[in-house]
Design an enzyme around this catalytic site. Structure first.
Site, PDB file in Angstrom:
ATOM      1  N   LYS A  79       4.225   3.027 -12.698  1.00  0.00           N
ATOM      2  CA  LYS A  79       5.385   3.865 -12.372  1.00  0.00           C
ATOM      3  C   LYS A  79       5.557   4.943 -13.448  1.00  0.00           C
ATOM      4  O   LYS A  79       5.417   4.664 -14.639  1.00  0.00           O
ATOM      5  CB  LYS A  79       6.627   2.975 -12.284  1.00  0.00           C
ATOM      6  N   SER A 154      13.986   2.481  -6.744  1.00  0.00           N
ATOM      7  CA  SER A 154      13.371   3.727  -7.139  1.00  0.00           C
ATOM      8  C   SER A 154      11.847   3.674  -7.211  1.00  0.00           C
ATOM      9  O   SER A 154      11.190   4.709  -7.198  1.00  0.00           O
ATOM     10  CB  SER A 154      13.918   4.138  -8.509  1.00  0.00           C
ATOM     11  N   SER A 178      14.995  -2.065  -8.169  1.00  0.00           N
ATOM     12  CA  SER A 178      13.931  -1.083  -7.881  1.00  0.00           C
ATOM     13  C   SER A 178      12.522  -1.627  -7.817  1.00  0.00           C
ATOM     14  O   SER A 178      11.598  -0.890  -7.476  1.00  0.00           O
ATOM     15  CB  SER A 178      13.976   0.041  -8.901  1.00  0.00           C
TER      16      SER A 178
END
Ligand code: GLN
Length: 513
Positions: A79, A154, A178
Site C-alpha cells: 500500500k 482505504s 481499511s
C-alpha cells in the site's frame, strides 16, 4: 492464469521444489498487471525492474540452498502509505506527488530481508481516509468482481491486486477497517493485528493510536505466513509490543482440520439487523451454523457502547489526523505551490495545502482541529476517549463469555462507484462493524463467507479476539475457510471474473501505472 491463481503457500512450495523460479513468477504477475490494471487500477506505481532484480537474487539464494524465509521469492504489493526507499510514496495524495522516501518502513525492510520481491505500490483513499478508494487523488480502483463497483477502502488497491491475481500477497493498513472491509467486498482475507503487533515505523500516520499494518491475502494460511514475516517487536516504534508473536502459522495449520470443539463463539448482538443487507446477514448466519457444526458453542453477547463507536472514531481519528497532517507544510515533502507576487511562507503553505489536499482530507482536518480546540476539547475529544474506554470494557465483558467474537465485516456488499461519494455519513457507516476493534486495539480478521444471493458479490465474516490472541483468529479463520471451501468445492476467488485484458496495457517498466 492457472499459475497465478495459486496461494502464496503453494508458490512457496513450488519455489522450494524448483517447479518455478521467482523470476518466472514475478514476470507472470507483471504480465497480469500489464493486462488488467488499466481496468482495475490497483497500482499507483509498478517497479518491474526492482521486482525482477529481487526475484533473481531470490532464485540465487534458493539455488544455493539458503532461502531467506519460507516466502522467499513470492512477490508482494505494498500500500502506498508505507515508505519505500527509492520508490515514490504518495499516500494517494497530490501533496506527496514526487516524494521519494530515503528509507524503508520496517515492514518493507522485513519483506526485503525475507526475500519477497516488491511489485509496486497500491492505490488508496488519500491518507487512508475512506471506504471505497474513490478518494484517491489518482482515480479510483475498480472491484475485480464488478468493475463498476468499489473495492472497499482505504486499501482498495491492495485488495483488488490480490483479488485480480496481480499479486498473491499485499500489505494494507487498518485504522478503522481499511484492511478488513476491502477484504470483505473483494473476497480476500484481511487481517488487522493487535495494536503494537506489527511495526508502524515508516507508515505515514493518519491516526497513530488506531493505525495498524497487516496482511492482505487469498488464504488464512498465507496471512499467517506473511504476518510472521512482518510482525514482532521493533525498537523503532515506541508502541511496538516487546514480546514474541503467538504461533500464527501453527494455529492456521491446526485450524484447517476444521475441529472447533470447546470453542466459545460470541455473536455480537449490536452488529446485525437493521442496516445489514439481507444476503450479508444470510451468509453470516450460515457461517455461524458451520462453526456450530464444527463443535463450537455459540452465545449471543451484547456490547451496548458500540452504538457510539462510529461517533467516537470520527472525533478521535480526525483529531489525530489534523495534527499528523500539519507536517505537510510545503517545506519538507513533495508539492510546493508558490503564489504570484511576494508570498510569505504562510501564503506558500496555504496555497500548497489548498491545492495538495482533497476534500475528504480537508473535511477531517477541519473536524479534528475543531474537536481539539480550546473550549471544545472536553465536550468532543474528551468524551470520545471516554466512549473508547467503554468500548474496551464491553469487549472485556464479552470475552469473559466467549473466546472469539463474530459479526459481518461490512454491512453491505460492494456498492457502485459514485453511489456514496457525496454522502460522507453513508460512507462512514461502512465501518460500523470494524471500528470497535481499532478503538480497543484488539485483532480482527475478515474471511470470505460466500456471495450474497441478491447481487452475487462477496460477503465478509469478521472474527475478533482479545489483544495478543491473534493466533485464535488464524485457528478459527482457517477452520471456517476449510469448511466453506468443502461446501463450495473451490476457493471463492475461483469464481471471480477472468477480466479481459484492458484496452491499453499498462506500462510496467519502472514507471507509474
Ligand atoms: N474508512 C475509515 C475511514 O475513513 C477507515 C480508514 C482506514 O482504516 N484507514 O477513516
Amino acid at each position: 492464469m492457472t499459475l497465478l491463481k495459486k496461494s502464496a503457500a503453494e508458490f512457496a512450495a513450488m519455489l522450494a521444489a524448483g517447479d518455478v523460479t521467482s523470476v518466472e513468477l514475478t514476470q507472470a504477475c507483471l504480465d497480469r498487471i500489464a493486462a488488467v490494471d488499466g481496468a482495475v487500477h490497483s497500482f499507483l506505481y509498478v517497479d518491474a525492474e526492482g521486482a525482477l532484480a529481487q526475484a533473481a537474487a531470490s532464485d540465487a539464494r534458493r539455488a544455493a540452498g539458503t532461502p531467506a524465509s519460507e516466502l522467499d521469492g513470492v512477490p508482494i504489493a505494498v500500500k502506498d502509505v508505507l515508505a519505500t526507499q527509492g520508490l515514490p510514496t504518495t499516500c494517494g495524495s497530490k501533496i506527496l506527488e514526487g516524494w521519494i522516501p530515503p528509507y524503508d518502513a520496517t515492514v518493507v525492510a522485513r519483506l526485503k530481508a525475507a526475500g519477497l520481491p516488491i511489485l509496486g505500490k497500491t492505490n488508496m483513499d488519500e491518507f487512508a481516509m475512506g471506504s471505497s478508494t474513490e478518494h484517491s487523488a489518482y482515480g479510483p480502483t475498480h472491484n475485480p468482481w464488478d468493475l463498476d463497483r468499489i473495492p472497499g477502502g482505504s486499501g482498495g488497491g491492495s485488495a483488488a491486486a490480490v483479488a485480480a491475481f496481480e499479486a498473491p500477497l499485499a500489505i494494507g493498513t487498518d485504522t478503522g477497517g481499511s484492511i478488513r472491509q476491502p477484504g470483505a467486498v473483494t473476497g480476500t482475507v484481511g487481517l488487522k493485528p493487535t495494536y503494537g503487533g506489527i511495526s508502524r515505523y515508516g507508515l505515514v500516520a493518519m491516526a497513530n493510536s488506531l493505525d495498524q499494518v497487516g496482511p492482505v491475502t487469498r488464504t488464512v494460511l498465507d496471512s499467517a505466513l506473511l504476518h510472521e514475516v512482518i510482525g514482532g517487536h521493533d525498537p523503532l516504534d515506541s508502541t511496538s509490543i516487546d514480546q514474541p508473536l503467538p504461533a500464527l502459522v501453527a494455529a492456521a495449520r491446526d485450524g484447517a482440520s476444521g475441529d472447533l470443539s470447546g470453542l466459545r463463539v460470541g455473536v455480537i448482538a449490536e452488529l446485525r439487523g437493521e442496516g445489514y443487507q439481507a444476503g450479508v446477514q444470510q451468509r453470516f448466519d450460515e457461517a455461524v451454523a458451520l462453526l456450530v457444526g464444527a463443535g463450537a458453542e455459540v452465545v449471543e453477547v451484547s456490547c451496548p457502547s458500540f452504538a457510539h463507536a462510529l461517533a467516537a472514531y470520527y472525533l478521535i481519528m480526525p483529531s489525530e489526523a489534523s495534527s499528523n497532517l500539519a507536517r505537510f507544510d510545503a517545506m519538507r515533502y513533495g508539492l510546493r505551490v508558490v503564489p504570484d507576487g511576494d508570498p510569505s511562507a504562510e501564503d506558500v503553505m496555504r496555497a500548497t495545502r489548498d491545492a495538495g489536499f482533497g476534500d475528504e482530507v480537508k473535511r477531517r482536518i477541519i473536524l479534528g482541529t475543531y474537536a481539539l480546540s480550546s473550549g471544545y476539547y472536553d465536550a468532543y475529544y474528551g468524551q470520545a476517549q471516554k466512549v473508547r474506554t467503554l468500548i474496551s470494557q464491553d469487549f472485556a465483558a464479552a470475552f469473559d463469555l466467549a473466546d472469539v467474537l463474530v459479526s459481518p465485516t461490512a454491512p453491505t456488499t460492494a456498492f457502485r462507484i459514485g453511489e456514496k461519494l457525496d454522502d460522507p455519513l453513508a460512507m462512514y457507516l461502512n465501518d460500523v462493524a470494524t471500528i470497535p476493534a481499532n478503538l480497543a486495539g484488539i485483532p480482527g480478521i475478515s474471511i470470505p463467507a460466500g456471495l450474497a444471493p441478491e447481487d452475487g458479490l462477496p460477503v465478509g465474516f469478521q472474527v475478533l479476539a482479545p489483544a495478543l490472541a491473534d493466533d485464535r483468529l488464524y485457528r478459527v479463520g482457517a477452520a471456517l475457510e476449510a469448511l466453506l471451501e468443502k461446501q463450495w468445492g473451490a476457493p471463492l476467488l475461483s469464481q471471480a471474473p477472468e477480466l479481459t485484458p484492458a484496452v491499453e496495457p499498462v506500462e510496467t517498466s519502472g514507471g507509474a501505472a
